[in-house]
Design a protein around this motif. Sequence first.
Motif, PDB file in Angstrom:
ATOM      1  N   ALA A 192       0.816  -1.222   0.000  1.00 15.44           N
ATOM      2  CA  ALA A 192       0.000   0.000   0.000  1.00 15.44           C
ATOM      3  C   ALA A 192       0.848   1.269   0.000  1.00 15.44           C
ATOM      4  CB  ALA A 192      -0.934  -0.004   1.210  1.00 15.44           C
ATOM      5  N   TRP A 193       2.166   1.124   0.119  1.00 13.28           N
ATOM      6  CA  TRP A 193       3.025   2.317   0.133  1.00 13.28           C
ATOM      7  C   TRP A 193       3.075   2.939  -1.258  1.00 13.28           C
ATOM      8  CZ3 TRP A 193       7.979   0.486   3.194  1.00 13.28           C
ATOM      9  CH2 TRP A 193       7.596   0.131   4.506  1.00 13.28           C
ATOM     10  N   ARG A 194       3.091   4.255  -1.298  1.00 14.20           N
ATOM     11  CA  ARG A 194       3.203   5.002  -2.551  1.00 14.20           C
ATOM     12  C   ARG A 194       4.344   6.011  -2.408  1.00 14.20           C
ATOM     13  NH1 ARG A 194       0.746   1.238  -3.578  1.00 14.20           N
ATOM     14  NH2 ARG A 194      -1.329   1.037  -4.523  1.00 14.20           N
ATOM     15  N   ILE A 195       5.557   5.471  -2.324  1.00 17.48           N
ATOM     16  CA  ILE A 195       6.714   6.323  -2.059  1.00 17.48           C
ATOM     17  C   ILE A 195       6.967   7.275  -3.218  1.00 17.48           C
ATOM     18  CG2 ILE A 195       9.222   6.306  -1.729  1.00 17.48           C
ATOM     19  CD1 ILE A 195       8.856   3.767  -0.059  1.00 17.48           C
ATOM     20  N   GLY A 196       6.846   6.787  -4.444  1.00 16.89           N
ATOM     21  CA  GLY A 196       7.059   7.656  -5.598  1.00 16.89           C
ATOM     22  C   GLY A 196       6.070   8.813  -5.622  1.00 16.89           C
ATOM     23  N   ASP A 197       4.804   8.523  -5.333  1.00 15.49           N
ATOM     24  CA  ASP A 197       3.790   9.582  -5.305  1.00 15.49           C
ATOM     25  C   ASP A 197       4.101  10.595  -4.207  1.00 15.49           C
ATOM     26  OD1 ASP A 197       2.496   8.273  -7.343  1.00 15.49           O
ATOM     27  OD2 ASP A 197       0.965   7.372  -6.057  1.00 15.49           O
ATOM     28  N   ALA A 198       4.548  10.099  -3.058  1.00 17.17           N
ATOM     29  CA  ALA A 198       4.857  11.001  -1.952  1.00 17.17           C
ATOM     30  C   ALA A 198       6.063  11.878  -2.280  1.00 17.17           C
ATOM     31  CB  ALA A 198       5.119  10.201  -0.674  1.00 17.17           C
ATOM     32  N   LEU A 199       7.072  11.314  -2.915  1.00 14.89           N
ATOM     33  CA  LEU A 199       8.243  12.116  -3.292  1.00 14.89           C
ATOM     34  C   LEU A 199       7.874  13.175  -4.316  1.00 14.89           C
ATOM     35  CD1 LEU A 199      10.935   9.294  -3.502  1.00 14.89           C
ATOM     36  CD2 LEU A 199      10.762  11.067  -1.739  1.00 14.89           C
ATOM     37  N   ALA A 200       6.990  12.817  -5.261  1.00 11.16           N
ATOM     38  CA  ALA A 200       6.534  13.803  -6.240  1.00 11.16           C
ATOM     39  C   ALA A 200       5.751  14.920  -5.554  1.00 11.16           C
ATOM     40  CB  ALA A 200       5.661  13.120  -7.300  1.00 11.16           C
ATOM     41  N   ALA A 201       4.932  14.560  -4.565  1.00 17.02           N
ATOM     42  CA  ALA A 201       4.176  15.564  -3.820  1.00 17.02           C
ATOM     43  C   ALA A 201       5.118  16.466  -3.022  1.00 17.02           C
ATOM     44  CB  ALA A 201       3.183  14.883  -2.889  1.00 17.02           C
ATOM     45  N   LEU A 202       6.210  15.889  -2.538  1.00 20.64           N
ATOM     46  CA  LEU A 202       7.188  16.673  -1.784  1.00 20.64           C
ATOM     47  C   LEU A 202       7.855  17.710  -2.680  1.00 20.64           C
ATOM     48  CD1 LEU A 202       8.346  16.685   1.144  1.00 20.64           C
ATOM     49  CD2 LEU A 202      10.224  15.263   0.270  1.00 20.64           C
ATOM     50  N   THR A 203       8.248  17.294  -3.881  1.00 20.98           N
ATOM     51  CA  THR A 203       8.842  18.242  -4.834  1.00 20.98           C
ATOM     52  C   THR A 203       7.852  19.339  -5.204  1.00 20.98           C
ATOM     53  OG1 THR A 203      10.251  16.506  -5.772  1.00 20.98           O
ATOM     54  CG2 THR A 203       9.914  18.471  -7.103  1.00 20.98           C
ATOM     55  N   GLU A 204       6.630  18.950  -5.528  1.00 26.13           N
ATOM     56  CA  GLU A 204       5.612  19.936  -5.894  1.00 26.13           C
ATOM     57  C   GLU A 204       5.338  20.888  -4.731  1.00 26.13           C
ATOM     58  OE1 GLU A 204       0.960  20.149  -7.452  1.00 26.13           O
ATOM     59  OE2 GLU A 204       1.919  18.210  -7.080  1.00 26.13           O
ATOM     60  N   GLY A 205       5.268  20.333  -3.515  1.00 23.27           N
ATOM     61  CA  GLY A 205       4.996  21.160  -2.353  1.00 23.27           C
ATOM     62  C   GLY A 205       6.080  22.188  -2.106  1.00 23.27           C
ATOM     63  N   PHE A 206       7.329  21.777  -2.233  1.00 23.52           N
ATOM     64  CA  PHE A 206       8.419  22.735  -2.021  1.00 23.52           C
ATOM     65  C   PHE A 206       8.499  23.755  -3.144  1.00 23.52           C
ATOM     66  CE2 PHE A 206       9.808  20.360   1.580  1.00 23.52           C
ATOM     67  CZ  PHE A 206      10.545  21.276   2.331  1.00 23.52           C
ATOM     68  N   GLY A 207       8.088  23.373  -4.343  1.00 19.02           N
ATOM     69  CA  GLY A 207       8.011  24.360  -5.405  1.00 19.02           C
ATOM     70  C   GLY A 207       7.031  25.475  -5.067  1.00 19.02           C
ATOM     71  N   LYS A 208       5.897  25.103  -4.479  1.00 22.85           N
ATOM     72  CA  LYS A 208       4.906  26.093  -4.055  1.00 22.85           C
ATOM     73  C   LYS A 208       5.353  26.834  -2.801  1.00 22.85           C
ATOM     74  CE  LYS A 208       1.049  23.429  -5.969  1.00 22.85           C
ATOM     75  NZ  LYS A 208      -0.151  22.614  -5.635  1.00 22.85           N
ATOM     76  N   LEU A 209       6.131  26.156  -1.974  1.00 21.06           N
ATOM     77  CA  LEU A 209       6.584  26.753  -0.719  1.00 21.06           C
ATOM     78  C   LEU A 209       7.716  27.748  -0.922  1.00 21.06           C
ATOM     79  CD1 LEU A 209       6.330  26.634   2.404  1.00 21.06           C
ATOM     80  CD2 LEU A 209       8.046  24.800   2.355  1.00 21.06           C
ATOM     81  N   ARG A 210       8.422  27.608  -2.008  1.00 24.89           N
ATOM     82  CA  ARG A 210       9.614  28.427  -2.232  1.00 24.89           C
ATOM     83  C   ARG A 210       9.367  29.926  -2.060  1.00 24.89           C
ATOM     84  NH1 ARG A 210      13.580  28.008  -7.534  1.00 24.89           N
ATOM     85  NH2 ARG A 210      14.552  30.048  -7.318  1.00 24.89           N
ATOM     86  N   PRO A 211       8.311  30.513  -2.640  1.00 29.65           N
ATOM     87  CA  PRO A 211       8.094  31.951  -2.427  1.00 29.65           C
ATOM     88  C   PRO A 211       7.854  32.309  -0.964  1.00 29.65           C
ATOM     89  CG  PRO A 211       6.784  31.148  -4.274  1.00 29.65           C
ATOM     90  CD  PRO A 211       7.334  29.947  -3.584  1.00 29.65           C
ATOM     91  N   VAL A 212       7.212  31.401  -0.229  1.00 29.30           N
ATOM     92  CA  VAL A 212       6.979  31.647   1.197  1.00 29.30           C
ATOM     93  C   VAL A 212       8.306  31.707   1.939  1.00 29.30           C
ATOM     94  CG1 VAL A 212       5.964  30.694   3.315  1.00 29.30           C
ATOM     95  CG2 VAL A 212       4.703  30.587   1.144  1.00 29.30           C
ATOM     96  N   LEU A 213       9.180  30.770   1.653  1.00 33.07           N
ATOM     97  CA  LEU A 213      10.486  30.739   2.313  1.00 33.07           C
ATOM     98  C   LEU A 213      11.317  31.959   1.931  1.00 33.07           C
ATOM     99  CD1 LEU A 213      11.413  26.959   1.965  1.00 33.07           C
ATOM    100  CD2 LEU A 213      10.386  28.130   3.919  1.00 33.07           C
ATOM    101  N   GLU A 214      11.222  32.366   0.661  1.00 35.45           N
ATOM    102  CA  GLU A 214      11.984  33.537   0.212  1.00 35.45           C
ATOM    103  C   GLU A 214      11.542  34.808   0.927  1.00 35.45           C
ATOM    104  OE1 GLU A 214      11.246  33.378  -3.965  1.00 35.45           O
ATOM    105  OE2 GLU A 214      13.075  32.259  -4.389  1.00 35.45           O
ATOM    106  N   GLY A 215      10.244  34.870   1.255  1.00 37.05           N
ATOM    107  CA  GLY A 215       9.715  36.110   1.816  1.00 37.05           C
ATOM    108  C   GLY A 215       9.583  36.134   3.327  1.00 37.05           C
ATOM    109  N   TRP A 216       9.771  34.981   3.975  1.00 31.57           N
ATOM    110  CA  TRP A 216       9.512  34.923   5.416  1.00 31.57           C
ATOM    111  C   TRP A 216      10.703  35.404   6.214  1.00 31.57           C
ATOM    112  CZ3 TRP A 216      11.636  32.121   9.548  1.00 31.57           C
ATOM    113  CH2 TRP A 216      10.896  32.183  10.739  1.00 31.57           C
TER     114      TRP A 216
END
Length: 221
Positions: A192-216
């Motif tokens: 039931a593990w979906r490691i590949g999906d989770a890693l892809a979500a991690l990359t996508e999440g940090f892509g969206k998070l990047r502006p927050v980190l740049e501005g915080w």
Amino acid sequence: MRILVATAVSVERDAVARAFTGPAPAVDVLAVGVGPALAAAATATALTRAAQEGSGYGLVVSAGIGGGFLPHAPVGSLVVADEITVADLGAETADGFVPVTELGFGAVTHRPPAALVRAAAAATGGRAGAVLTVSTVTGTAARADALRERHPSALAEAMEGFGVAEAARLHGVPVLEIRAVSNPVGPRDRAAWRIGDALAALTEGFGKLRPVLEGWNDHDD
């Protein structure tokens, strides 16, 4: 602001690093090892080295994949920790588990900056809640139920966040934890593990998070 992102293993490190291609804030992504002890030691070493070089970090982020508590944190979702709590540091008694704080020692919870948690959750679409740190991954329904009973706000469990947070606290640096869910917390079922999906979500999440980190900055709270 210089940022340290601490992951457990190299595949998580690489997933985060993919979000920071091109011009980016000063972000160092480090695989610190599995478990709270090694994560704390490696994070503290990195923070000490940076301070000695005169280029200390302004934020530490514990990041990676982890188990999610259903139904609120399904596989493929992101969790942003509004509290980082070690779930198994303490003592077993005839009346149940007693956290180390009730024995008169230490701490069991670190709280990331509230404004940063809100901004990270809004940017990534992640859900804010407690992320538990465990030294032994949950593998039964009974333990999952016990953890949820003791920690009703828990959305995920992983193995490094509290160790990273302890190191950050000793250096006076704010901490954040983000987890992409690869499997449900409960009976161990590798199919039931979906490691590949989770890693892809991690990359996508940090892509969206990047502006927050740049501005915080740590005055936002």
